[in-house]
Design a protein around this motif. Structure first.
Motif, PDB file in Angstrom:
ATOM      1  N   UNK A 298       0.844  -1.195   0.000  1.00 51.60           N
ATOM      2  CA  UNK A 298       0.000   0.000   0.000  1.00 51.60           C
ATOM      3  C   UNK A 298       0.881   1.247   0.000  1.00 51.60           C
ATOM      4  N   UNK A 334      -0.141   6.170 -20.676  1.00 54.59           N
ATOM      5  CA  UNK A 334      -0.612   4.851 -21.113  1.00 54.59           C
ATOM      6  C   UNK A 334       0.464   4.125 -21.920  1.00 54.59           C
ATOM      7  N   UNK A 342       1.851   0.584 -14.099  1.00 58.39           N
ATOM      8  CA  UNK A 342       0.449   1.044 -14.131  1.00 58.39           C
ATOM      9  C   UNK A 342      -0.339   0.467 -12.960  1.00 58.39           C
ATOM     10  N   UNK A 343      -0.137  -0.828 -12.702  1.00 60.22           N
ATOM     11  CA  UNK A 343      -0.850  -1.452 -11.577  1.00 60.22           C
ATOM     12  C   UNK A 343      -0.560  -0.695 -10.284  1.00 60.22           C
ATOM     13  N   UNK A 345       0.607   2.387  -9.850  1.00 59.36           N
ATOM     14  CA  UNK A 345       0.053   3.747  -9.848  1.00 59.36           C
ATOM     15  C   UNK A 345      -1.440   3.691  -9.498  1.00 59.36           C
ATOM     16  N   UNK A 346      -2.137   2.716 -10.071  1.00 61.84           N
ATOM     17  CA  UNK A 346      -3.579   2.615  -9.820  1.00 61.84           C
ATOM     18  C   UNK A 346      -3.861   2.194  -8.378  1.00 61.84           C
ATOM     19  N   UNK A 347      -3.109   1.206  -7.876  1.00 66.20           N
ATOM     20  CA  UNK A 347      -3.281   0.788  -6.477  1.00 66.20           C
ATOM     21  C   UNK A 347      -3.009   1.969  -5.544  1.00 66.20           C
ATOM     22  N   UNK A 349      -3.050   5.223  -6.198  1.00 67.78           N
ATOM     23  CA  UNK A 349      -4.057   6.276  -6.334  1.00 67.78           C
ATOM     24  C   UNK A 349      -5.330   5.881  -5.601  1.00 67.78           C
ATOM     25  N   UNK A 350      -5.711   4.615  -5.749  1.00 67.76           N
ATOM     26  CA  UNK A 350      -6.896   4.091  -5.048  1.00 67.76           C
ATOM     27  C   UNK A 350      -6.721   4.224  -3.535  1.00 67.76           C
ATOM     28  N   UNK A 404       0.994 -11.318 -10.383  1.00 67.57           N
ATOM     29  CA  UNK A 404       1.746 -10.273  -9.669  1.00 67.57           C
ATOM     30  C   UNK A 404       1.884 -10.562  -8.175  1.00 67.57           C
ATOM     31  N   UNK A 405       0.849 -11.131  -7.582  1.00 63.32           N
ATOM     32  CA  UNK A 405       0.878 -11.353  -6.138  1.00 63.32           C
ATOM     33  C   UNK A 405       1.960 -12.366  -5.744  1.00 63.32           C
TER      34      UNK A 405
ATOM     35  N   UNK B  16      -4.186   8.480 -16.250  1.00 62.08           N
ATOM     36  CA  UNK B  16      -3.658   7.320 -16.955  1.00 62.08           C
ATOM     37  C   UNK B  16      -4.774   6.781 -17.845  1.00 62.08           C
ATOM     38  N   UNK B  30      -6.125  -5.865 -10.079  1.00 59.39           N
ATOM     39  CA  UNK B  30      -6.136  -4.954  -8.927  1.00 59.39           C
ATOM     40  C   UNK B  30      -6.967  -5.538  -7.787  1.00 59.39           C
TER      41      UNK B  30
END
Lengths: 474, 95
Positions: A298, A334, A342-343, A345-347, A349-350, A404-405, B16, B30
């Protein structure tokens, strides 16, 4: 002569240069030639020639530098397509310190994009191959630096460690990797991943090389407000015994499912060696270690999502879709970022977004407090915590890219120290089915001298020989 | 755990672009990661202070004096587009 140069550790090379048996030009040309013929994809750029003036205590022994360190006028792409061709206008302090001490730049090394990865398969410039077995990964994210040293393409290398990115590739490639106390080495000019965790440190053939390299790496830097002066000078270790030293093993963690039998056997053998050297081995608990991994995944993405906002097509690097400003931002990012970046950055940002901040980022920061406290409690009764560095030996190329995990779980043993900002070293402890296994030794903040000393004593007793990899003709 | 609409919202916040054929696989990846890290939601951390940064960090300001900085042309050299002494970007409204 070539084989002779190749057989020298960096410390031995410095000594040979000092007494006139070897010249700065000879060693540079030797490694320039090895790096130029790189079959491991460890290098993304190799110097044509050494700078004219090389003076200093590192004797002219050249250094390979992870690509995310800015080097003036020299490609610095951090493994990313979004920085393709970027040549920075300034040099990172860590690199400048090494140059000032007499270690010229040999080349830039491949890495996982923005240091996000544990296999070096997330590089826009292709995967790095493990010199012990070219069908396997070198680990990551400093995979190019580790492979370059292990494969004998560089005498020593500079890497970075955010959650294990020096230690894990060192383990998988059979070299020594030191993650410093947070702040001991300037981050100025390191292309940032997670600023509260990023640390620069050495990857070397042996512990003495790591100590000499590290001596010239540390220091407070006015350009990095989080840097601190190291409280003592870094000594070249000489200890042969571990009398009076207590090693604590986080038993529940190390006995967990994911640890390969060969790794466990090598670890047990190292503990027995430590006992023979006079150490006391006890068991300890780091109850929140599993949660540390979650907290890390996180915190690091949260910081990354902020740090990587600078890549927007405006000031450097790639630019796409100029139909309007917003399209340029979003399409540049993109096309320029790889899937793992990207993953994250999205995690991130979330985790920082309204409604989720407290549940994810806020709680992760509290877990960080707990982890640091648990480590401090162990250090109150023991000198060091020891674990295998990685639960597994080098895995096959492509084996974990679909999940990924599973890749994240490579970092189980290295992440607690990253969250706590404490130093740790990985040294080779032996081979399992022909592949290197790493032993991690961790101490409290600023205990690098003691860690290096214990690592040296163990290294001498273990007698690991990496020449099958670095001595190979390439 | 994270659906397409939520993913598009987060991607928007991150500036993005995600293309149509990337949405489902990204949402699934995700979700797997978020489900794993969500374990920290179950911990009792009410009495624990958060740690944003290890060590003592205080403001560190240099002297307020004139010093050399990067020449404009050097700072602009890596930019994809420049005009006069600045970075050139497309119009926010488009052409």
């Amino acid at each position: 002569m070539s084989d002779e140069i190749q057989s020298l550790s960096a410390v031995a090379a410095v000594a040979a240069i000092a007494d006139g048996g070897l010249s700065r030009e000879e060693i540079f040309a030797h490694y320039r030639s090895r790096a130029g013929a790189d079959e491991l994809n460890a290098f993304t750029w190799v110097a044509e020639q050494a700078p004219a003036q090389i003076e200093g205590p590192l004797g002219g022994v050249p250094v390979a530098v992870k690509d995310l360190f800015c080097t003036e006028g020299i490609p610095s792409q951090a493994g990313s397509k979004i920085l393709a061709g970027y040549r920075p206008p300034y040099t990172a302090t860590a690199v400048a310190n090494l140059e000032a001490a007499g270690a010229p730049l040999l080349g830039k090394t491949n890495q996982d994009e923005f240091a996000m990865g544990s296999s070096n398969e997330n590089s826009a410039y292709g995967p790095v191959l493990n010199p012990w077995d070219k069908t396997r990964v070198p680990g990551g994210s400093s995979g190019g630096s580790a492979a370059a040293v292990a494969g004998g393409l560089a005498p020593w290398a500079l890497g970075t460690d955010t959650g294990g990115s020096i230690r894990q590739p060192a383990s998988l490639c059979g070299v020594v990797g030191l993650k410093p106390t947070y702040g001991a080495v300037s981050r100025y000019g390191m292309i940032a991943f997670a600023s509260s965790l990023d640390s620069a440190g050495p990857l070397t053939r042996d512990v003495s090389d790591a100590a000499l390299f590290y001596r010239h790496l540390v220091g407070k830097d006015s350009a990095d407000a989080t840097s601190v002066a190291f409280p003592e000078s870094i000594e070249i270790p000489t200890a042969e015994r571990l009398d009076g030293i207590t090693l604590a093993v986080p038993t529940a963690l190390v006995d967990g499912d994911g640890v390969e039998p060969g790794v466990r056997a090598s670890f047990e053998a190292s503990l027995e060696t430590a006992r023979q050297l006079g150490a006391t081995v006890t068991s300890c608990e780091i109850p929140s270690a599993a949660h540390a991994l979650s907290a890390y995944y996180v915190i690091a993405p949260a910081e990354a999502s902020s740090n990587l906002s600078r890549f927007d097509g405006v000031r450097y690097g790639l630019r796409r879709d100029e139909s309007n400003l917003d399209a340029m931002y979003t399409e540049t990012r993109h096309d320029g970022f790889g899937d793992e970046v990207k993953r994250r950055i999205l995690i991130g940002t979330y985790a920082l977004s309204s409604g989720y901040y407290d549940a994810y980022y806020g709680r992760a920061q509290r877990v960080r407090t707990v982890v640091a406290k648990e480590l401090a409690e162990v250090f109150a009764g023991a000198d060091f915590i020891v674990t295998p560095t990685s639960p597994t030996v080098a895995f096959g190329l492509g084996a974990r890219t679909a999940d990924p995990l599973s890749m994240y779980l490579s970092d189980l043993f290295t992440i607690p120290m990253s969250l706590a900002g404490t130093p740790a070293i990985s040294i080779p402890s032996g081979l399992s089915e022909g592949l290197p296994v790493g032993l991690q030794i961790c101490g409290p903040a600023f205990s690098e001298n003691r860690i290096l000393s214990a690592a040296y004593a163990l290294e001498q007793a273990i007698g690991f020989n990496g020449s099958a990899a670095w001595g190979a003709k390439r | 755990m994270i659906d397409r609409d939520e993913l598009l919202h987060v991607a928007r916040l991150a500036r993005l672009a995600l293309h149509e054929d990337e949405l489902d696989s990204t949402a699934a990846e995700l979700s797997t990661i978020l489900e794993h890290v969500a374990a920290i939601k179950e911990l009792d951390l009410d009495d624990v202070e958060p740690t944003a940064h290890i060590g003592d960090v205080s403001d560190s300001l240099r002297d307020d004096s004139v010093a050399t900085s990067l020449p404009v042309e050097v700072a602009l050299a890596p930019a994809p587009a420049v005009r006069d002494d600045g970075f050139l970007v497309p119009s926010p409204q488009g052409e």
